[in-house]
Design a protein around this motif. Structure first.
Motif, PDB file in Angstrom:
ATOM      1  N   ARG A  37       0.817  -1.208   0.000  1.00  0.00           N
ATOM      2  CA  ARG A  37       0.000   0.000   0.000  1.00  0.00           C
ATOM      3  C   ARG A  37       0.856   1.265   0.000  1.00  0.00           C
ATOM      4  NH1 ARG A  37      -2.960  -4.721   0.277  1.00  0.00           N
ATOM      5  NH2 ARG A  37      -5.173  -4.277   0.524  1.00  0.00           N
ATOM      6  N   GLY A  38       0.165   2.403  -0.094  1.00  0.00           N
ATOM      7  CA  GLY A  38       0.837   3.686   0.008  1.00  0.00           C
ATOM      8  C   GLY A  38       1.221   4.005   1.437  1.00  0.00           C
ATOM      9  N   GLU A  39       1.951   5.060   1.621  1.00  0.00           N
ATOM     10  CA  GLU A  39       2.516   5.376   2.929  1.00  0.00           C
ATOM     11  C   GLU A  39       1.484   5.593   4.027  1.00  0.00           C
ATOM     12  OE1 GLU A  39       6.633   7.336   4.018  1.00  0.00           O
ATOM     13  OE2 GLU A  39       5.234   8.805   3.212  1.00  0.00           O
ATOM     14  N   PRO A  40       0.277   6.107   3.748  1.00  0.00           N
ATOM     15  CA  PRO A  40      -0.692   6.267   4.846  1.00  0.00           C
ATOM     16  C   PRO A  40      -1.180   4.958   5.450  1.00  0.00           C
ATOM     17  CG  PRO A  40      -1.247   7.695   2.980  1.00  0.00           C
ATOM     18  CD  PRO A  40      -0.195   6.751   2.503  1.00  0.00           C
ATOM     19  N   ALA A  41      -0.879   3.830   4.837  1.00  0.00           N
ATOM     20  CA  ALA A  41      -1.329   2.549   5.373  1.00  0.00           C
ATOM     21  C   ALA A  41      -0.728   2.316   6.753  1.00  0.00           C
ATOM     22  CB  ALA A  41      -0.939   1.417   4.436  1.00  0.00           C
ATOM     23  N   GLU A  89       9.194   7.040  -7.052  1.00  0.00           N
ATOM     24  CA  GLU A  89       9.497   7.795  -5.831  1.00  0.00           C
ATOM     25  C   GLU A  89       8.276   7.897  -4.932  1.00  0.00           C
ATOM     26  OE1 GLU A  89      11.198  11.631  -6.874  1.00  0.00           O
ATOM     27  OE2 GLU A  89      11.543  10.831  -8.879  1.00  0.00           O
ATOM     28  N   LEU A  90       7.092   7.941  -5.526  1.00  0.00           N
ATOM     29  CA  LEU A  90       5.833   8.029  -4.801  1.00  0.00           C
ATOM     30  C   LEU A  90       4.976   6.823  -5.170  1.00  0.00           C
ATOM     31  CD1 LEU A  90       5.118  11.843  -5.338  1.00  0.00           C
ATOM     32  CD2 LEU A  90       6.256  10.747  -3.400  1.00  0.00           C
ATOM     33  N   TYR A  91       3.847   6.691  -4.481  1.00  0.00           N
ATOM     34  CA  TYR A  91       3.010   5.507  -4.706  1.00  0.00           C
ATOM     35  C   TYR A  91       2.469   5.500  -6.132  1.00  0.00           C
ATOM     36  CZ  TYR A  91      -0.196   1.712  -3.706  1.00  0.00           C
ATOM     37  OH  TYR A  91      -0.856   0.513  -3.716  1.00  0.00           O
ATOM     38  N   ILE A  92       2.351   4.310  -6.695  1.00  0.00           N
ATOM     39  CA  ILE A  92       2.084   4.163  -8.127  1.00  0.00           C
ATOM     40  C   ILE A  92       0.660   3.709  -8.439  1.00  0.00           C
ATOM     41  CG2 ILE A  92       4.472   3.654  -8.728  1.00  0.00           C
ATOM     42  CD1 ILE A  92       3.817   0.726  -8.497  1.00  0.00           C
ATOM     43  N   GLU A 129       6.640   0.312   1.377  1.00  0.00           N
ATOM     44  CA  GLU A 129       5.481   1.184   1.609  1.00  0.00           C
ATOM     45  C   GLU A 129       5.929   2.533   2.144  1.00  0.00           C
ATOM     46  OE1 GLU A 129       1.860  -1.963   2.453  1.00  0.00           O
ATOM     47  OE2 GLU A 129       2.950  -1.212   4.189  1.00  0.00           O
ATOM     48  N   ARG A 130       7.214   2.830   2.017  1.00  0.00           N
ATOM     49  CA  ARG A 130       7.746   4.105   2.492  1.00  0.00           C
ATOM     50  C   ARG A 130       8.045   4.998   1.288  1.00  0.00           C
ATOM     51  NH1 ARG A 130      10.704   4.860   7.283  1.00  0.00           N
ATOM     52  NH2 ARG A 130       9.762   2.893   7.990  1.00  0.00           N
TER      53      ARG A 130
END
Length: 675
Positions: A125-129, A189-192, A163-164
């Motif tokens: 998941r993305g970082e807020p997970a 670099e960021l969530y895809i 996930e970071r």
């Protein structure tokens, strides 16, 4: 070296001498002539080529359906370069992805291990997970395995094993450089999750374009050409990991127009935008293959084209059943095409079951090593050369998660048979893939012995990978830490209201009773803290309110009213789930769709129990509706609360909780055990 943040000039790619590069040079020099290949005679060139360790170049396509490239059946999509490689090389007809989703398969590719063994069994998941999953550097990956044999290792494109997504790229846990890759180029670099195919790229904001209107697939092709050119005089392992086609479709307008104008463009399974994306990938493959030829290293390079999982569009996987996220053939069987001019006899097809876990052992074998039990995969080198067979007839998959309508399940293929087992209740289905590749007919009732054998094999595999903690039992968790029957003494418990309303709390006949006339949520925090990172906490529900909408009970761990991890059961909706509160804020980002379980769990009957089982940073829910324990779901909270840390765990206590808006709820008791 290239970084994922910028594209340096060619001169910047010359690395400074390091211990790794010195050792690599020594290893490479031991196997090649000291003169340049261009300076030797034809006979010497043949000898040089045979003594050189072969390059391994893997091109993976994201979410590729079984029937979406020409050599696998489609007549709408155009993939002439990939089809040519299949004609002139080797096509595996029973090739499998190691998982039905991308991150687990990617972990398998770089480790040679089943995803369950790496702990990455779902897409990250993305970082807020609340989780902080990543591929741990405790696992040996491609650079560790091939570096000692003189290989330069590279990743171009999608990584998706962390996930970071904040802070310095090289300091993020599980990043490719942390695993020793020499080059990681155009990696997110960021969530895809949403996809992006035209510059500027939303998930690579610092990556400059190399040409106006740049299309990402073309950019990755150019990066691969440059990588191969830079390292043509040394053995290399390169994974070109495409972001396309994925599920967010976008392509060059002129190609989209071409396919929209084709006959059948509006018929299933044809998708003009996806076809346009695949044409760009096919051009990429053709360009890379041509570069290998132009540089004179095609005969020194094993080129593999494959996919990370099956396609999300079921009609594109026909005749196979299911799709992405499922362990039926449509979710895990993928194209695998091998090109190695001069070594692979053209036009071959092979039905041997293979898997993503075989790629790294194969590379090691070709490098001169001896892959053994450190891998779950096996070398397919004998199949490539045509000089032997692969000694393996069993493959496993475990997907203990929810996605869409799919429930947690696992599968094993053994010979011609395949067993699919659902993890909640143990229900199984058995198929004969030779006679029924579409898995249309469950033969478990007719093949009882085969079903039992495969069920036992899968059970042994699940125990081997230790993916799920066992359900509560005296044998699994023999040491009691808490036994509370609410005997009238609540001095061992702290009552914590979540919000301003405090209902009436009483103890009657060994039951804890909470009454309210309006919404009340109370947490009862024990004075006992878990002393192990693997514990089982079991709640015995009593009776529920006869009226109201919020008749819910919870069990888990709490530090205070603002910091807890509790599993909930809502009797009004027969719903289960989890609440993670940190600093007073509920964190549920990236949660699995547990609504699949709504209406299927009833804990109001006699003997019903609800269990919270903690192992490390992952908690697992089990329910007993009076007929035995059933697996429900797992949740990892390592990104929010590291309950594997003894110092953190010491702040938390066993807890149970009640939320209701009218009436009375009682709890019979709660017990905790540890291993």
């Amino acid at each position: 070296m290239t970084t994922p943040m910028s594209i340096p000039e060619a001169s910047e790619h010359v690395p400074e001498p390091t211990r790794r590069t010195v050792l690599r040079g020594i290893a490479a020099g031991a196997l090649t002539l000291t003169v340049a290949p261009s300076a030797v005679t034809r006979a010497d060139a043949v000898t040089w080529r045979r003594r050189r360790r072969p390059n391994v170049l893997v091109i993976s396509i994201d979410d590729l359906g079984w029937d979406e490239i020409g050599c696998c059946g489609t007549s709408f999509n155009e993939t002439p370069h990939i089809d040519r490689l299949a004609r002139e090389g080797l096509r595996f007809e029973s090739a499998y992805a190691a998982a039905s989703l991308c991150s687990p398969t990617r972990a398998a590719l770089v480790t040679g291990l089943y995803p369950a063994r790496t702990g990455i069994t779902d897409f990250l998941r993305g970082e807020p997970a609340p989780s902080d999953k990543h591929l741990s550097t405790d696992f040996r990956t491609v650079p560790d395995v091939l570096g000692p044999y003189g290989y330069t290792t590279g990743l171009i494109g999608k990584w998706h094993l962390t996930e970071r997504y904040s802070g310095d790229y090289r300091n993020r846990p599980g990043n490719p450089f942390a695993h020793g890759f020499d080059e990681a180029i155009a990696s997110e670099e960021l969530y895809i999750g949403d996809g992006d195919y035209f510059h500027p790229y939303s998930f690579m904001p610092s990556l400059p374009a190399r040409e106006p209107g740049e299309y990402l697939t073309d950019r990755l092709a150019q990066e691969a050409v440059d990588f191969v050119t830079r390292h043509r005089d040394e053995p290399f392992f390169l994974h070109l990991s495409n972001y396309a086609v994925h599920t967010s479709l976008d392509a060059k307008p002129e190609l989209v127009a071409k396919y929209r104008a084709k006959p059948g463009a509006d018929e299933s399974p044809n998708r003009p935008v996806l076809a346009a994306m695949l044409e760009s990938i096919d051009d990429q493959v053709g360009r890379i293959a041509a570069t290998l030829t132009d540089l004179g290293i095609a005969e020194d390079t094993l080129l593999l084209v494959t996919a990370d999982n099956g396609g999300p569009y079921r009609d594109a996987n026909v005749p196979l059943r299911g799709g992405k996220g499922e362990l039926y053939e449509g979710g895990i069987r993928v194209p695998l095409i091998a090109s190695w001019p001069g070594t692979i006899r053209p036009g071959r097809q092979d039905t041997t079951p293979t898997s993503t876990i075989d790629i790294l052992p194969t590379a090691l074998d070709l490098a001169g090593g001896r892959p053994g039990r450190e891998f779950d995969g096996r070398s397919i080198a004998p199949l490539l050369t045509g000089r032997g067979r692969l000694r393996r007839d069993t493959l496993f998959w475990v997907y203990p998660h929810f996605i869409g309508r799919t429930h947690p399940h696992a599968a094993v293929r053994h010979g011609r048979h395949k067993l699919v087992q659902y993890l909640r209740d143990g229900r199984t289905e058995l198929y004969d893939l030779t006679r029924d590749p579409g898995e249309t007919t469950d033969i478990s009732a007719d093949e009882v012995v085969t079903e039992r054998i495969l069920r036992a094999m899968l059970r042994a595999h699940m125990a081997d990978v230790e993916l799920l903690p066992p359900a509560p039992s005296r044998r699994a968790y023999p040491r009691r830490e808490l036994a509370e029957t609410f005997d009238g003494d609540l001095s061992r418990w702290t009552t914590l209201p979540v919000g301003a309303r405090l209902g009436e709390v009483a103890v009657r006949d060994g039951q804890l009773a909470v009454s309210a006339s309006r919404l009340t949520h109370l947490v009862f925090r024990s004075d006992v803290s878990p002393t192990s990172d693997e514990v089982a906490l079991v709640l015995d529900p009593g009776t529920f309110a006869e009226s109201g909408n919020q008749d819910t009970v919870f069990v888990g761990l709490a530090e205070d009213a603002d910091n807890y991890l509790l599993f909930r059961y809502h009797n009004g909706l027969n719903r289960v789930g989890w609440d993670l509160r940190v600093g007073g804020t509920l964190i549920t980002a990236g949660a699995e769709p547990l609504g699949n379980l709504d209406g299927t769990v009833d804990l109001a009957g006699a003997g019903a129990r609800y269990a919270f089982v903690l192992r490390g940073t992952t908690a697992t829910a089990y329910a007993d509706q009076g007929t035995g324990w059933e697996f429900l779901f797992s949740v990892d909270v390592g990104g929010a609360i590291d309950l594997a840390d003894p110092a953190v765990r010491a702040r938390f206590r066993y807890a149970t909780s009640i939320r209701l808006d009218d009436g009375t709820i009682t709890l019979d008791g709660v017990t905790a055990h540890r291993r």
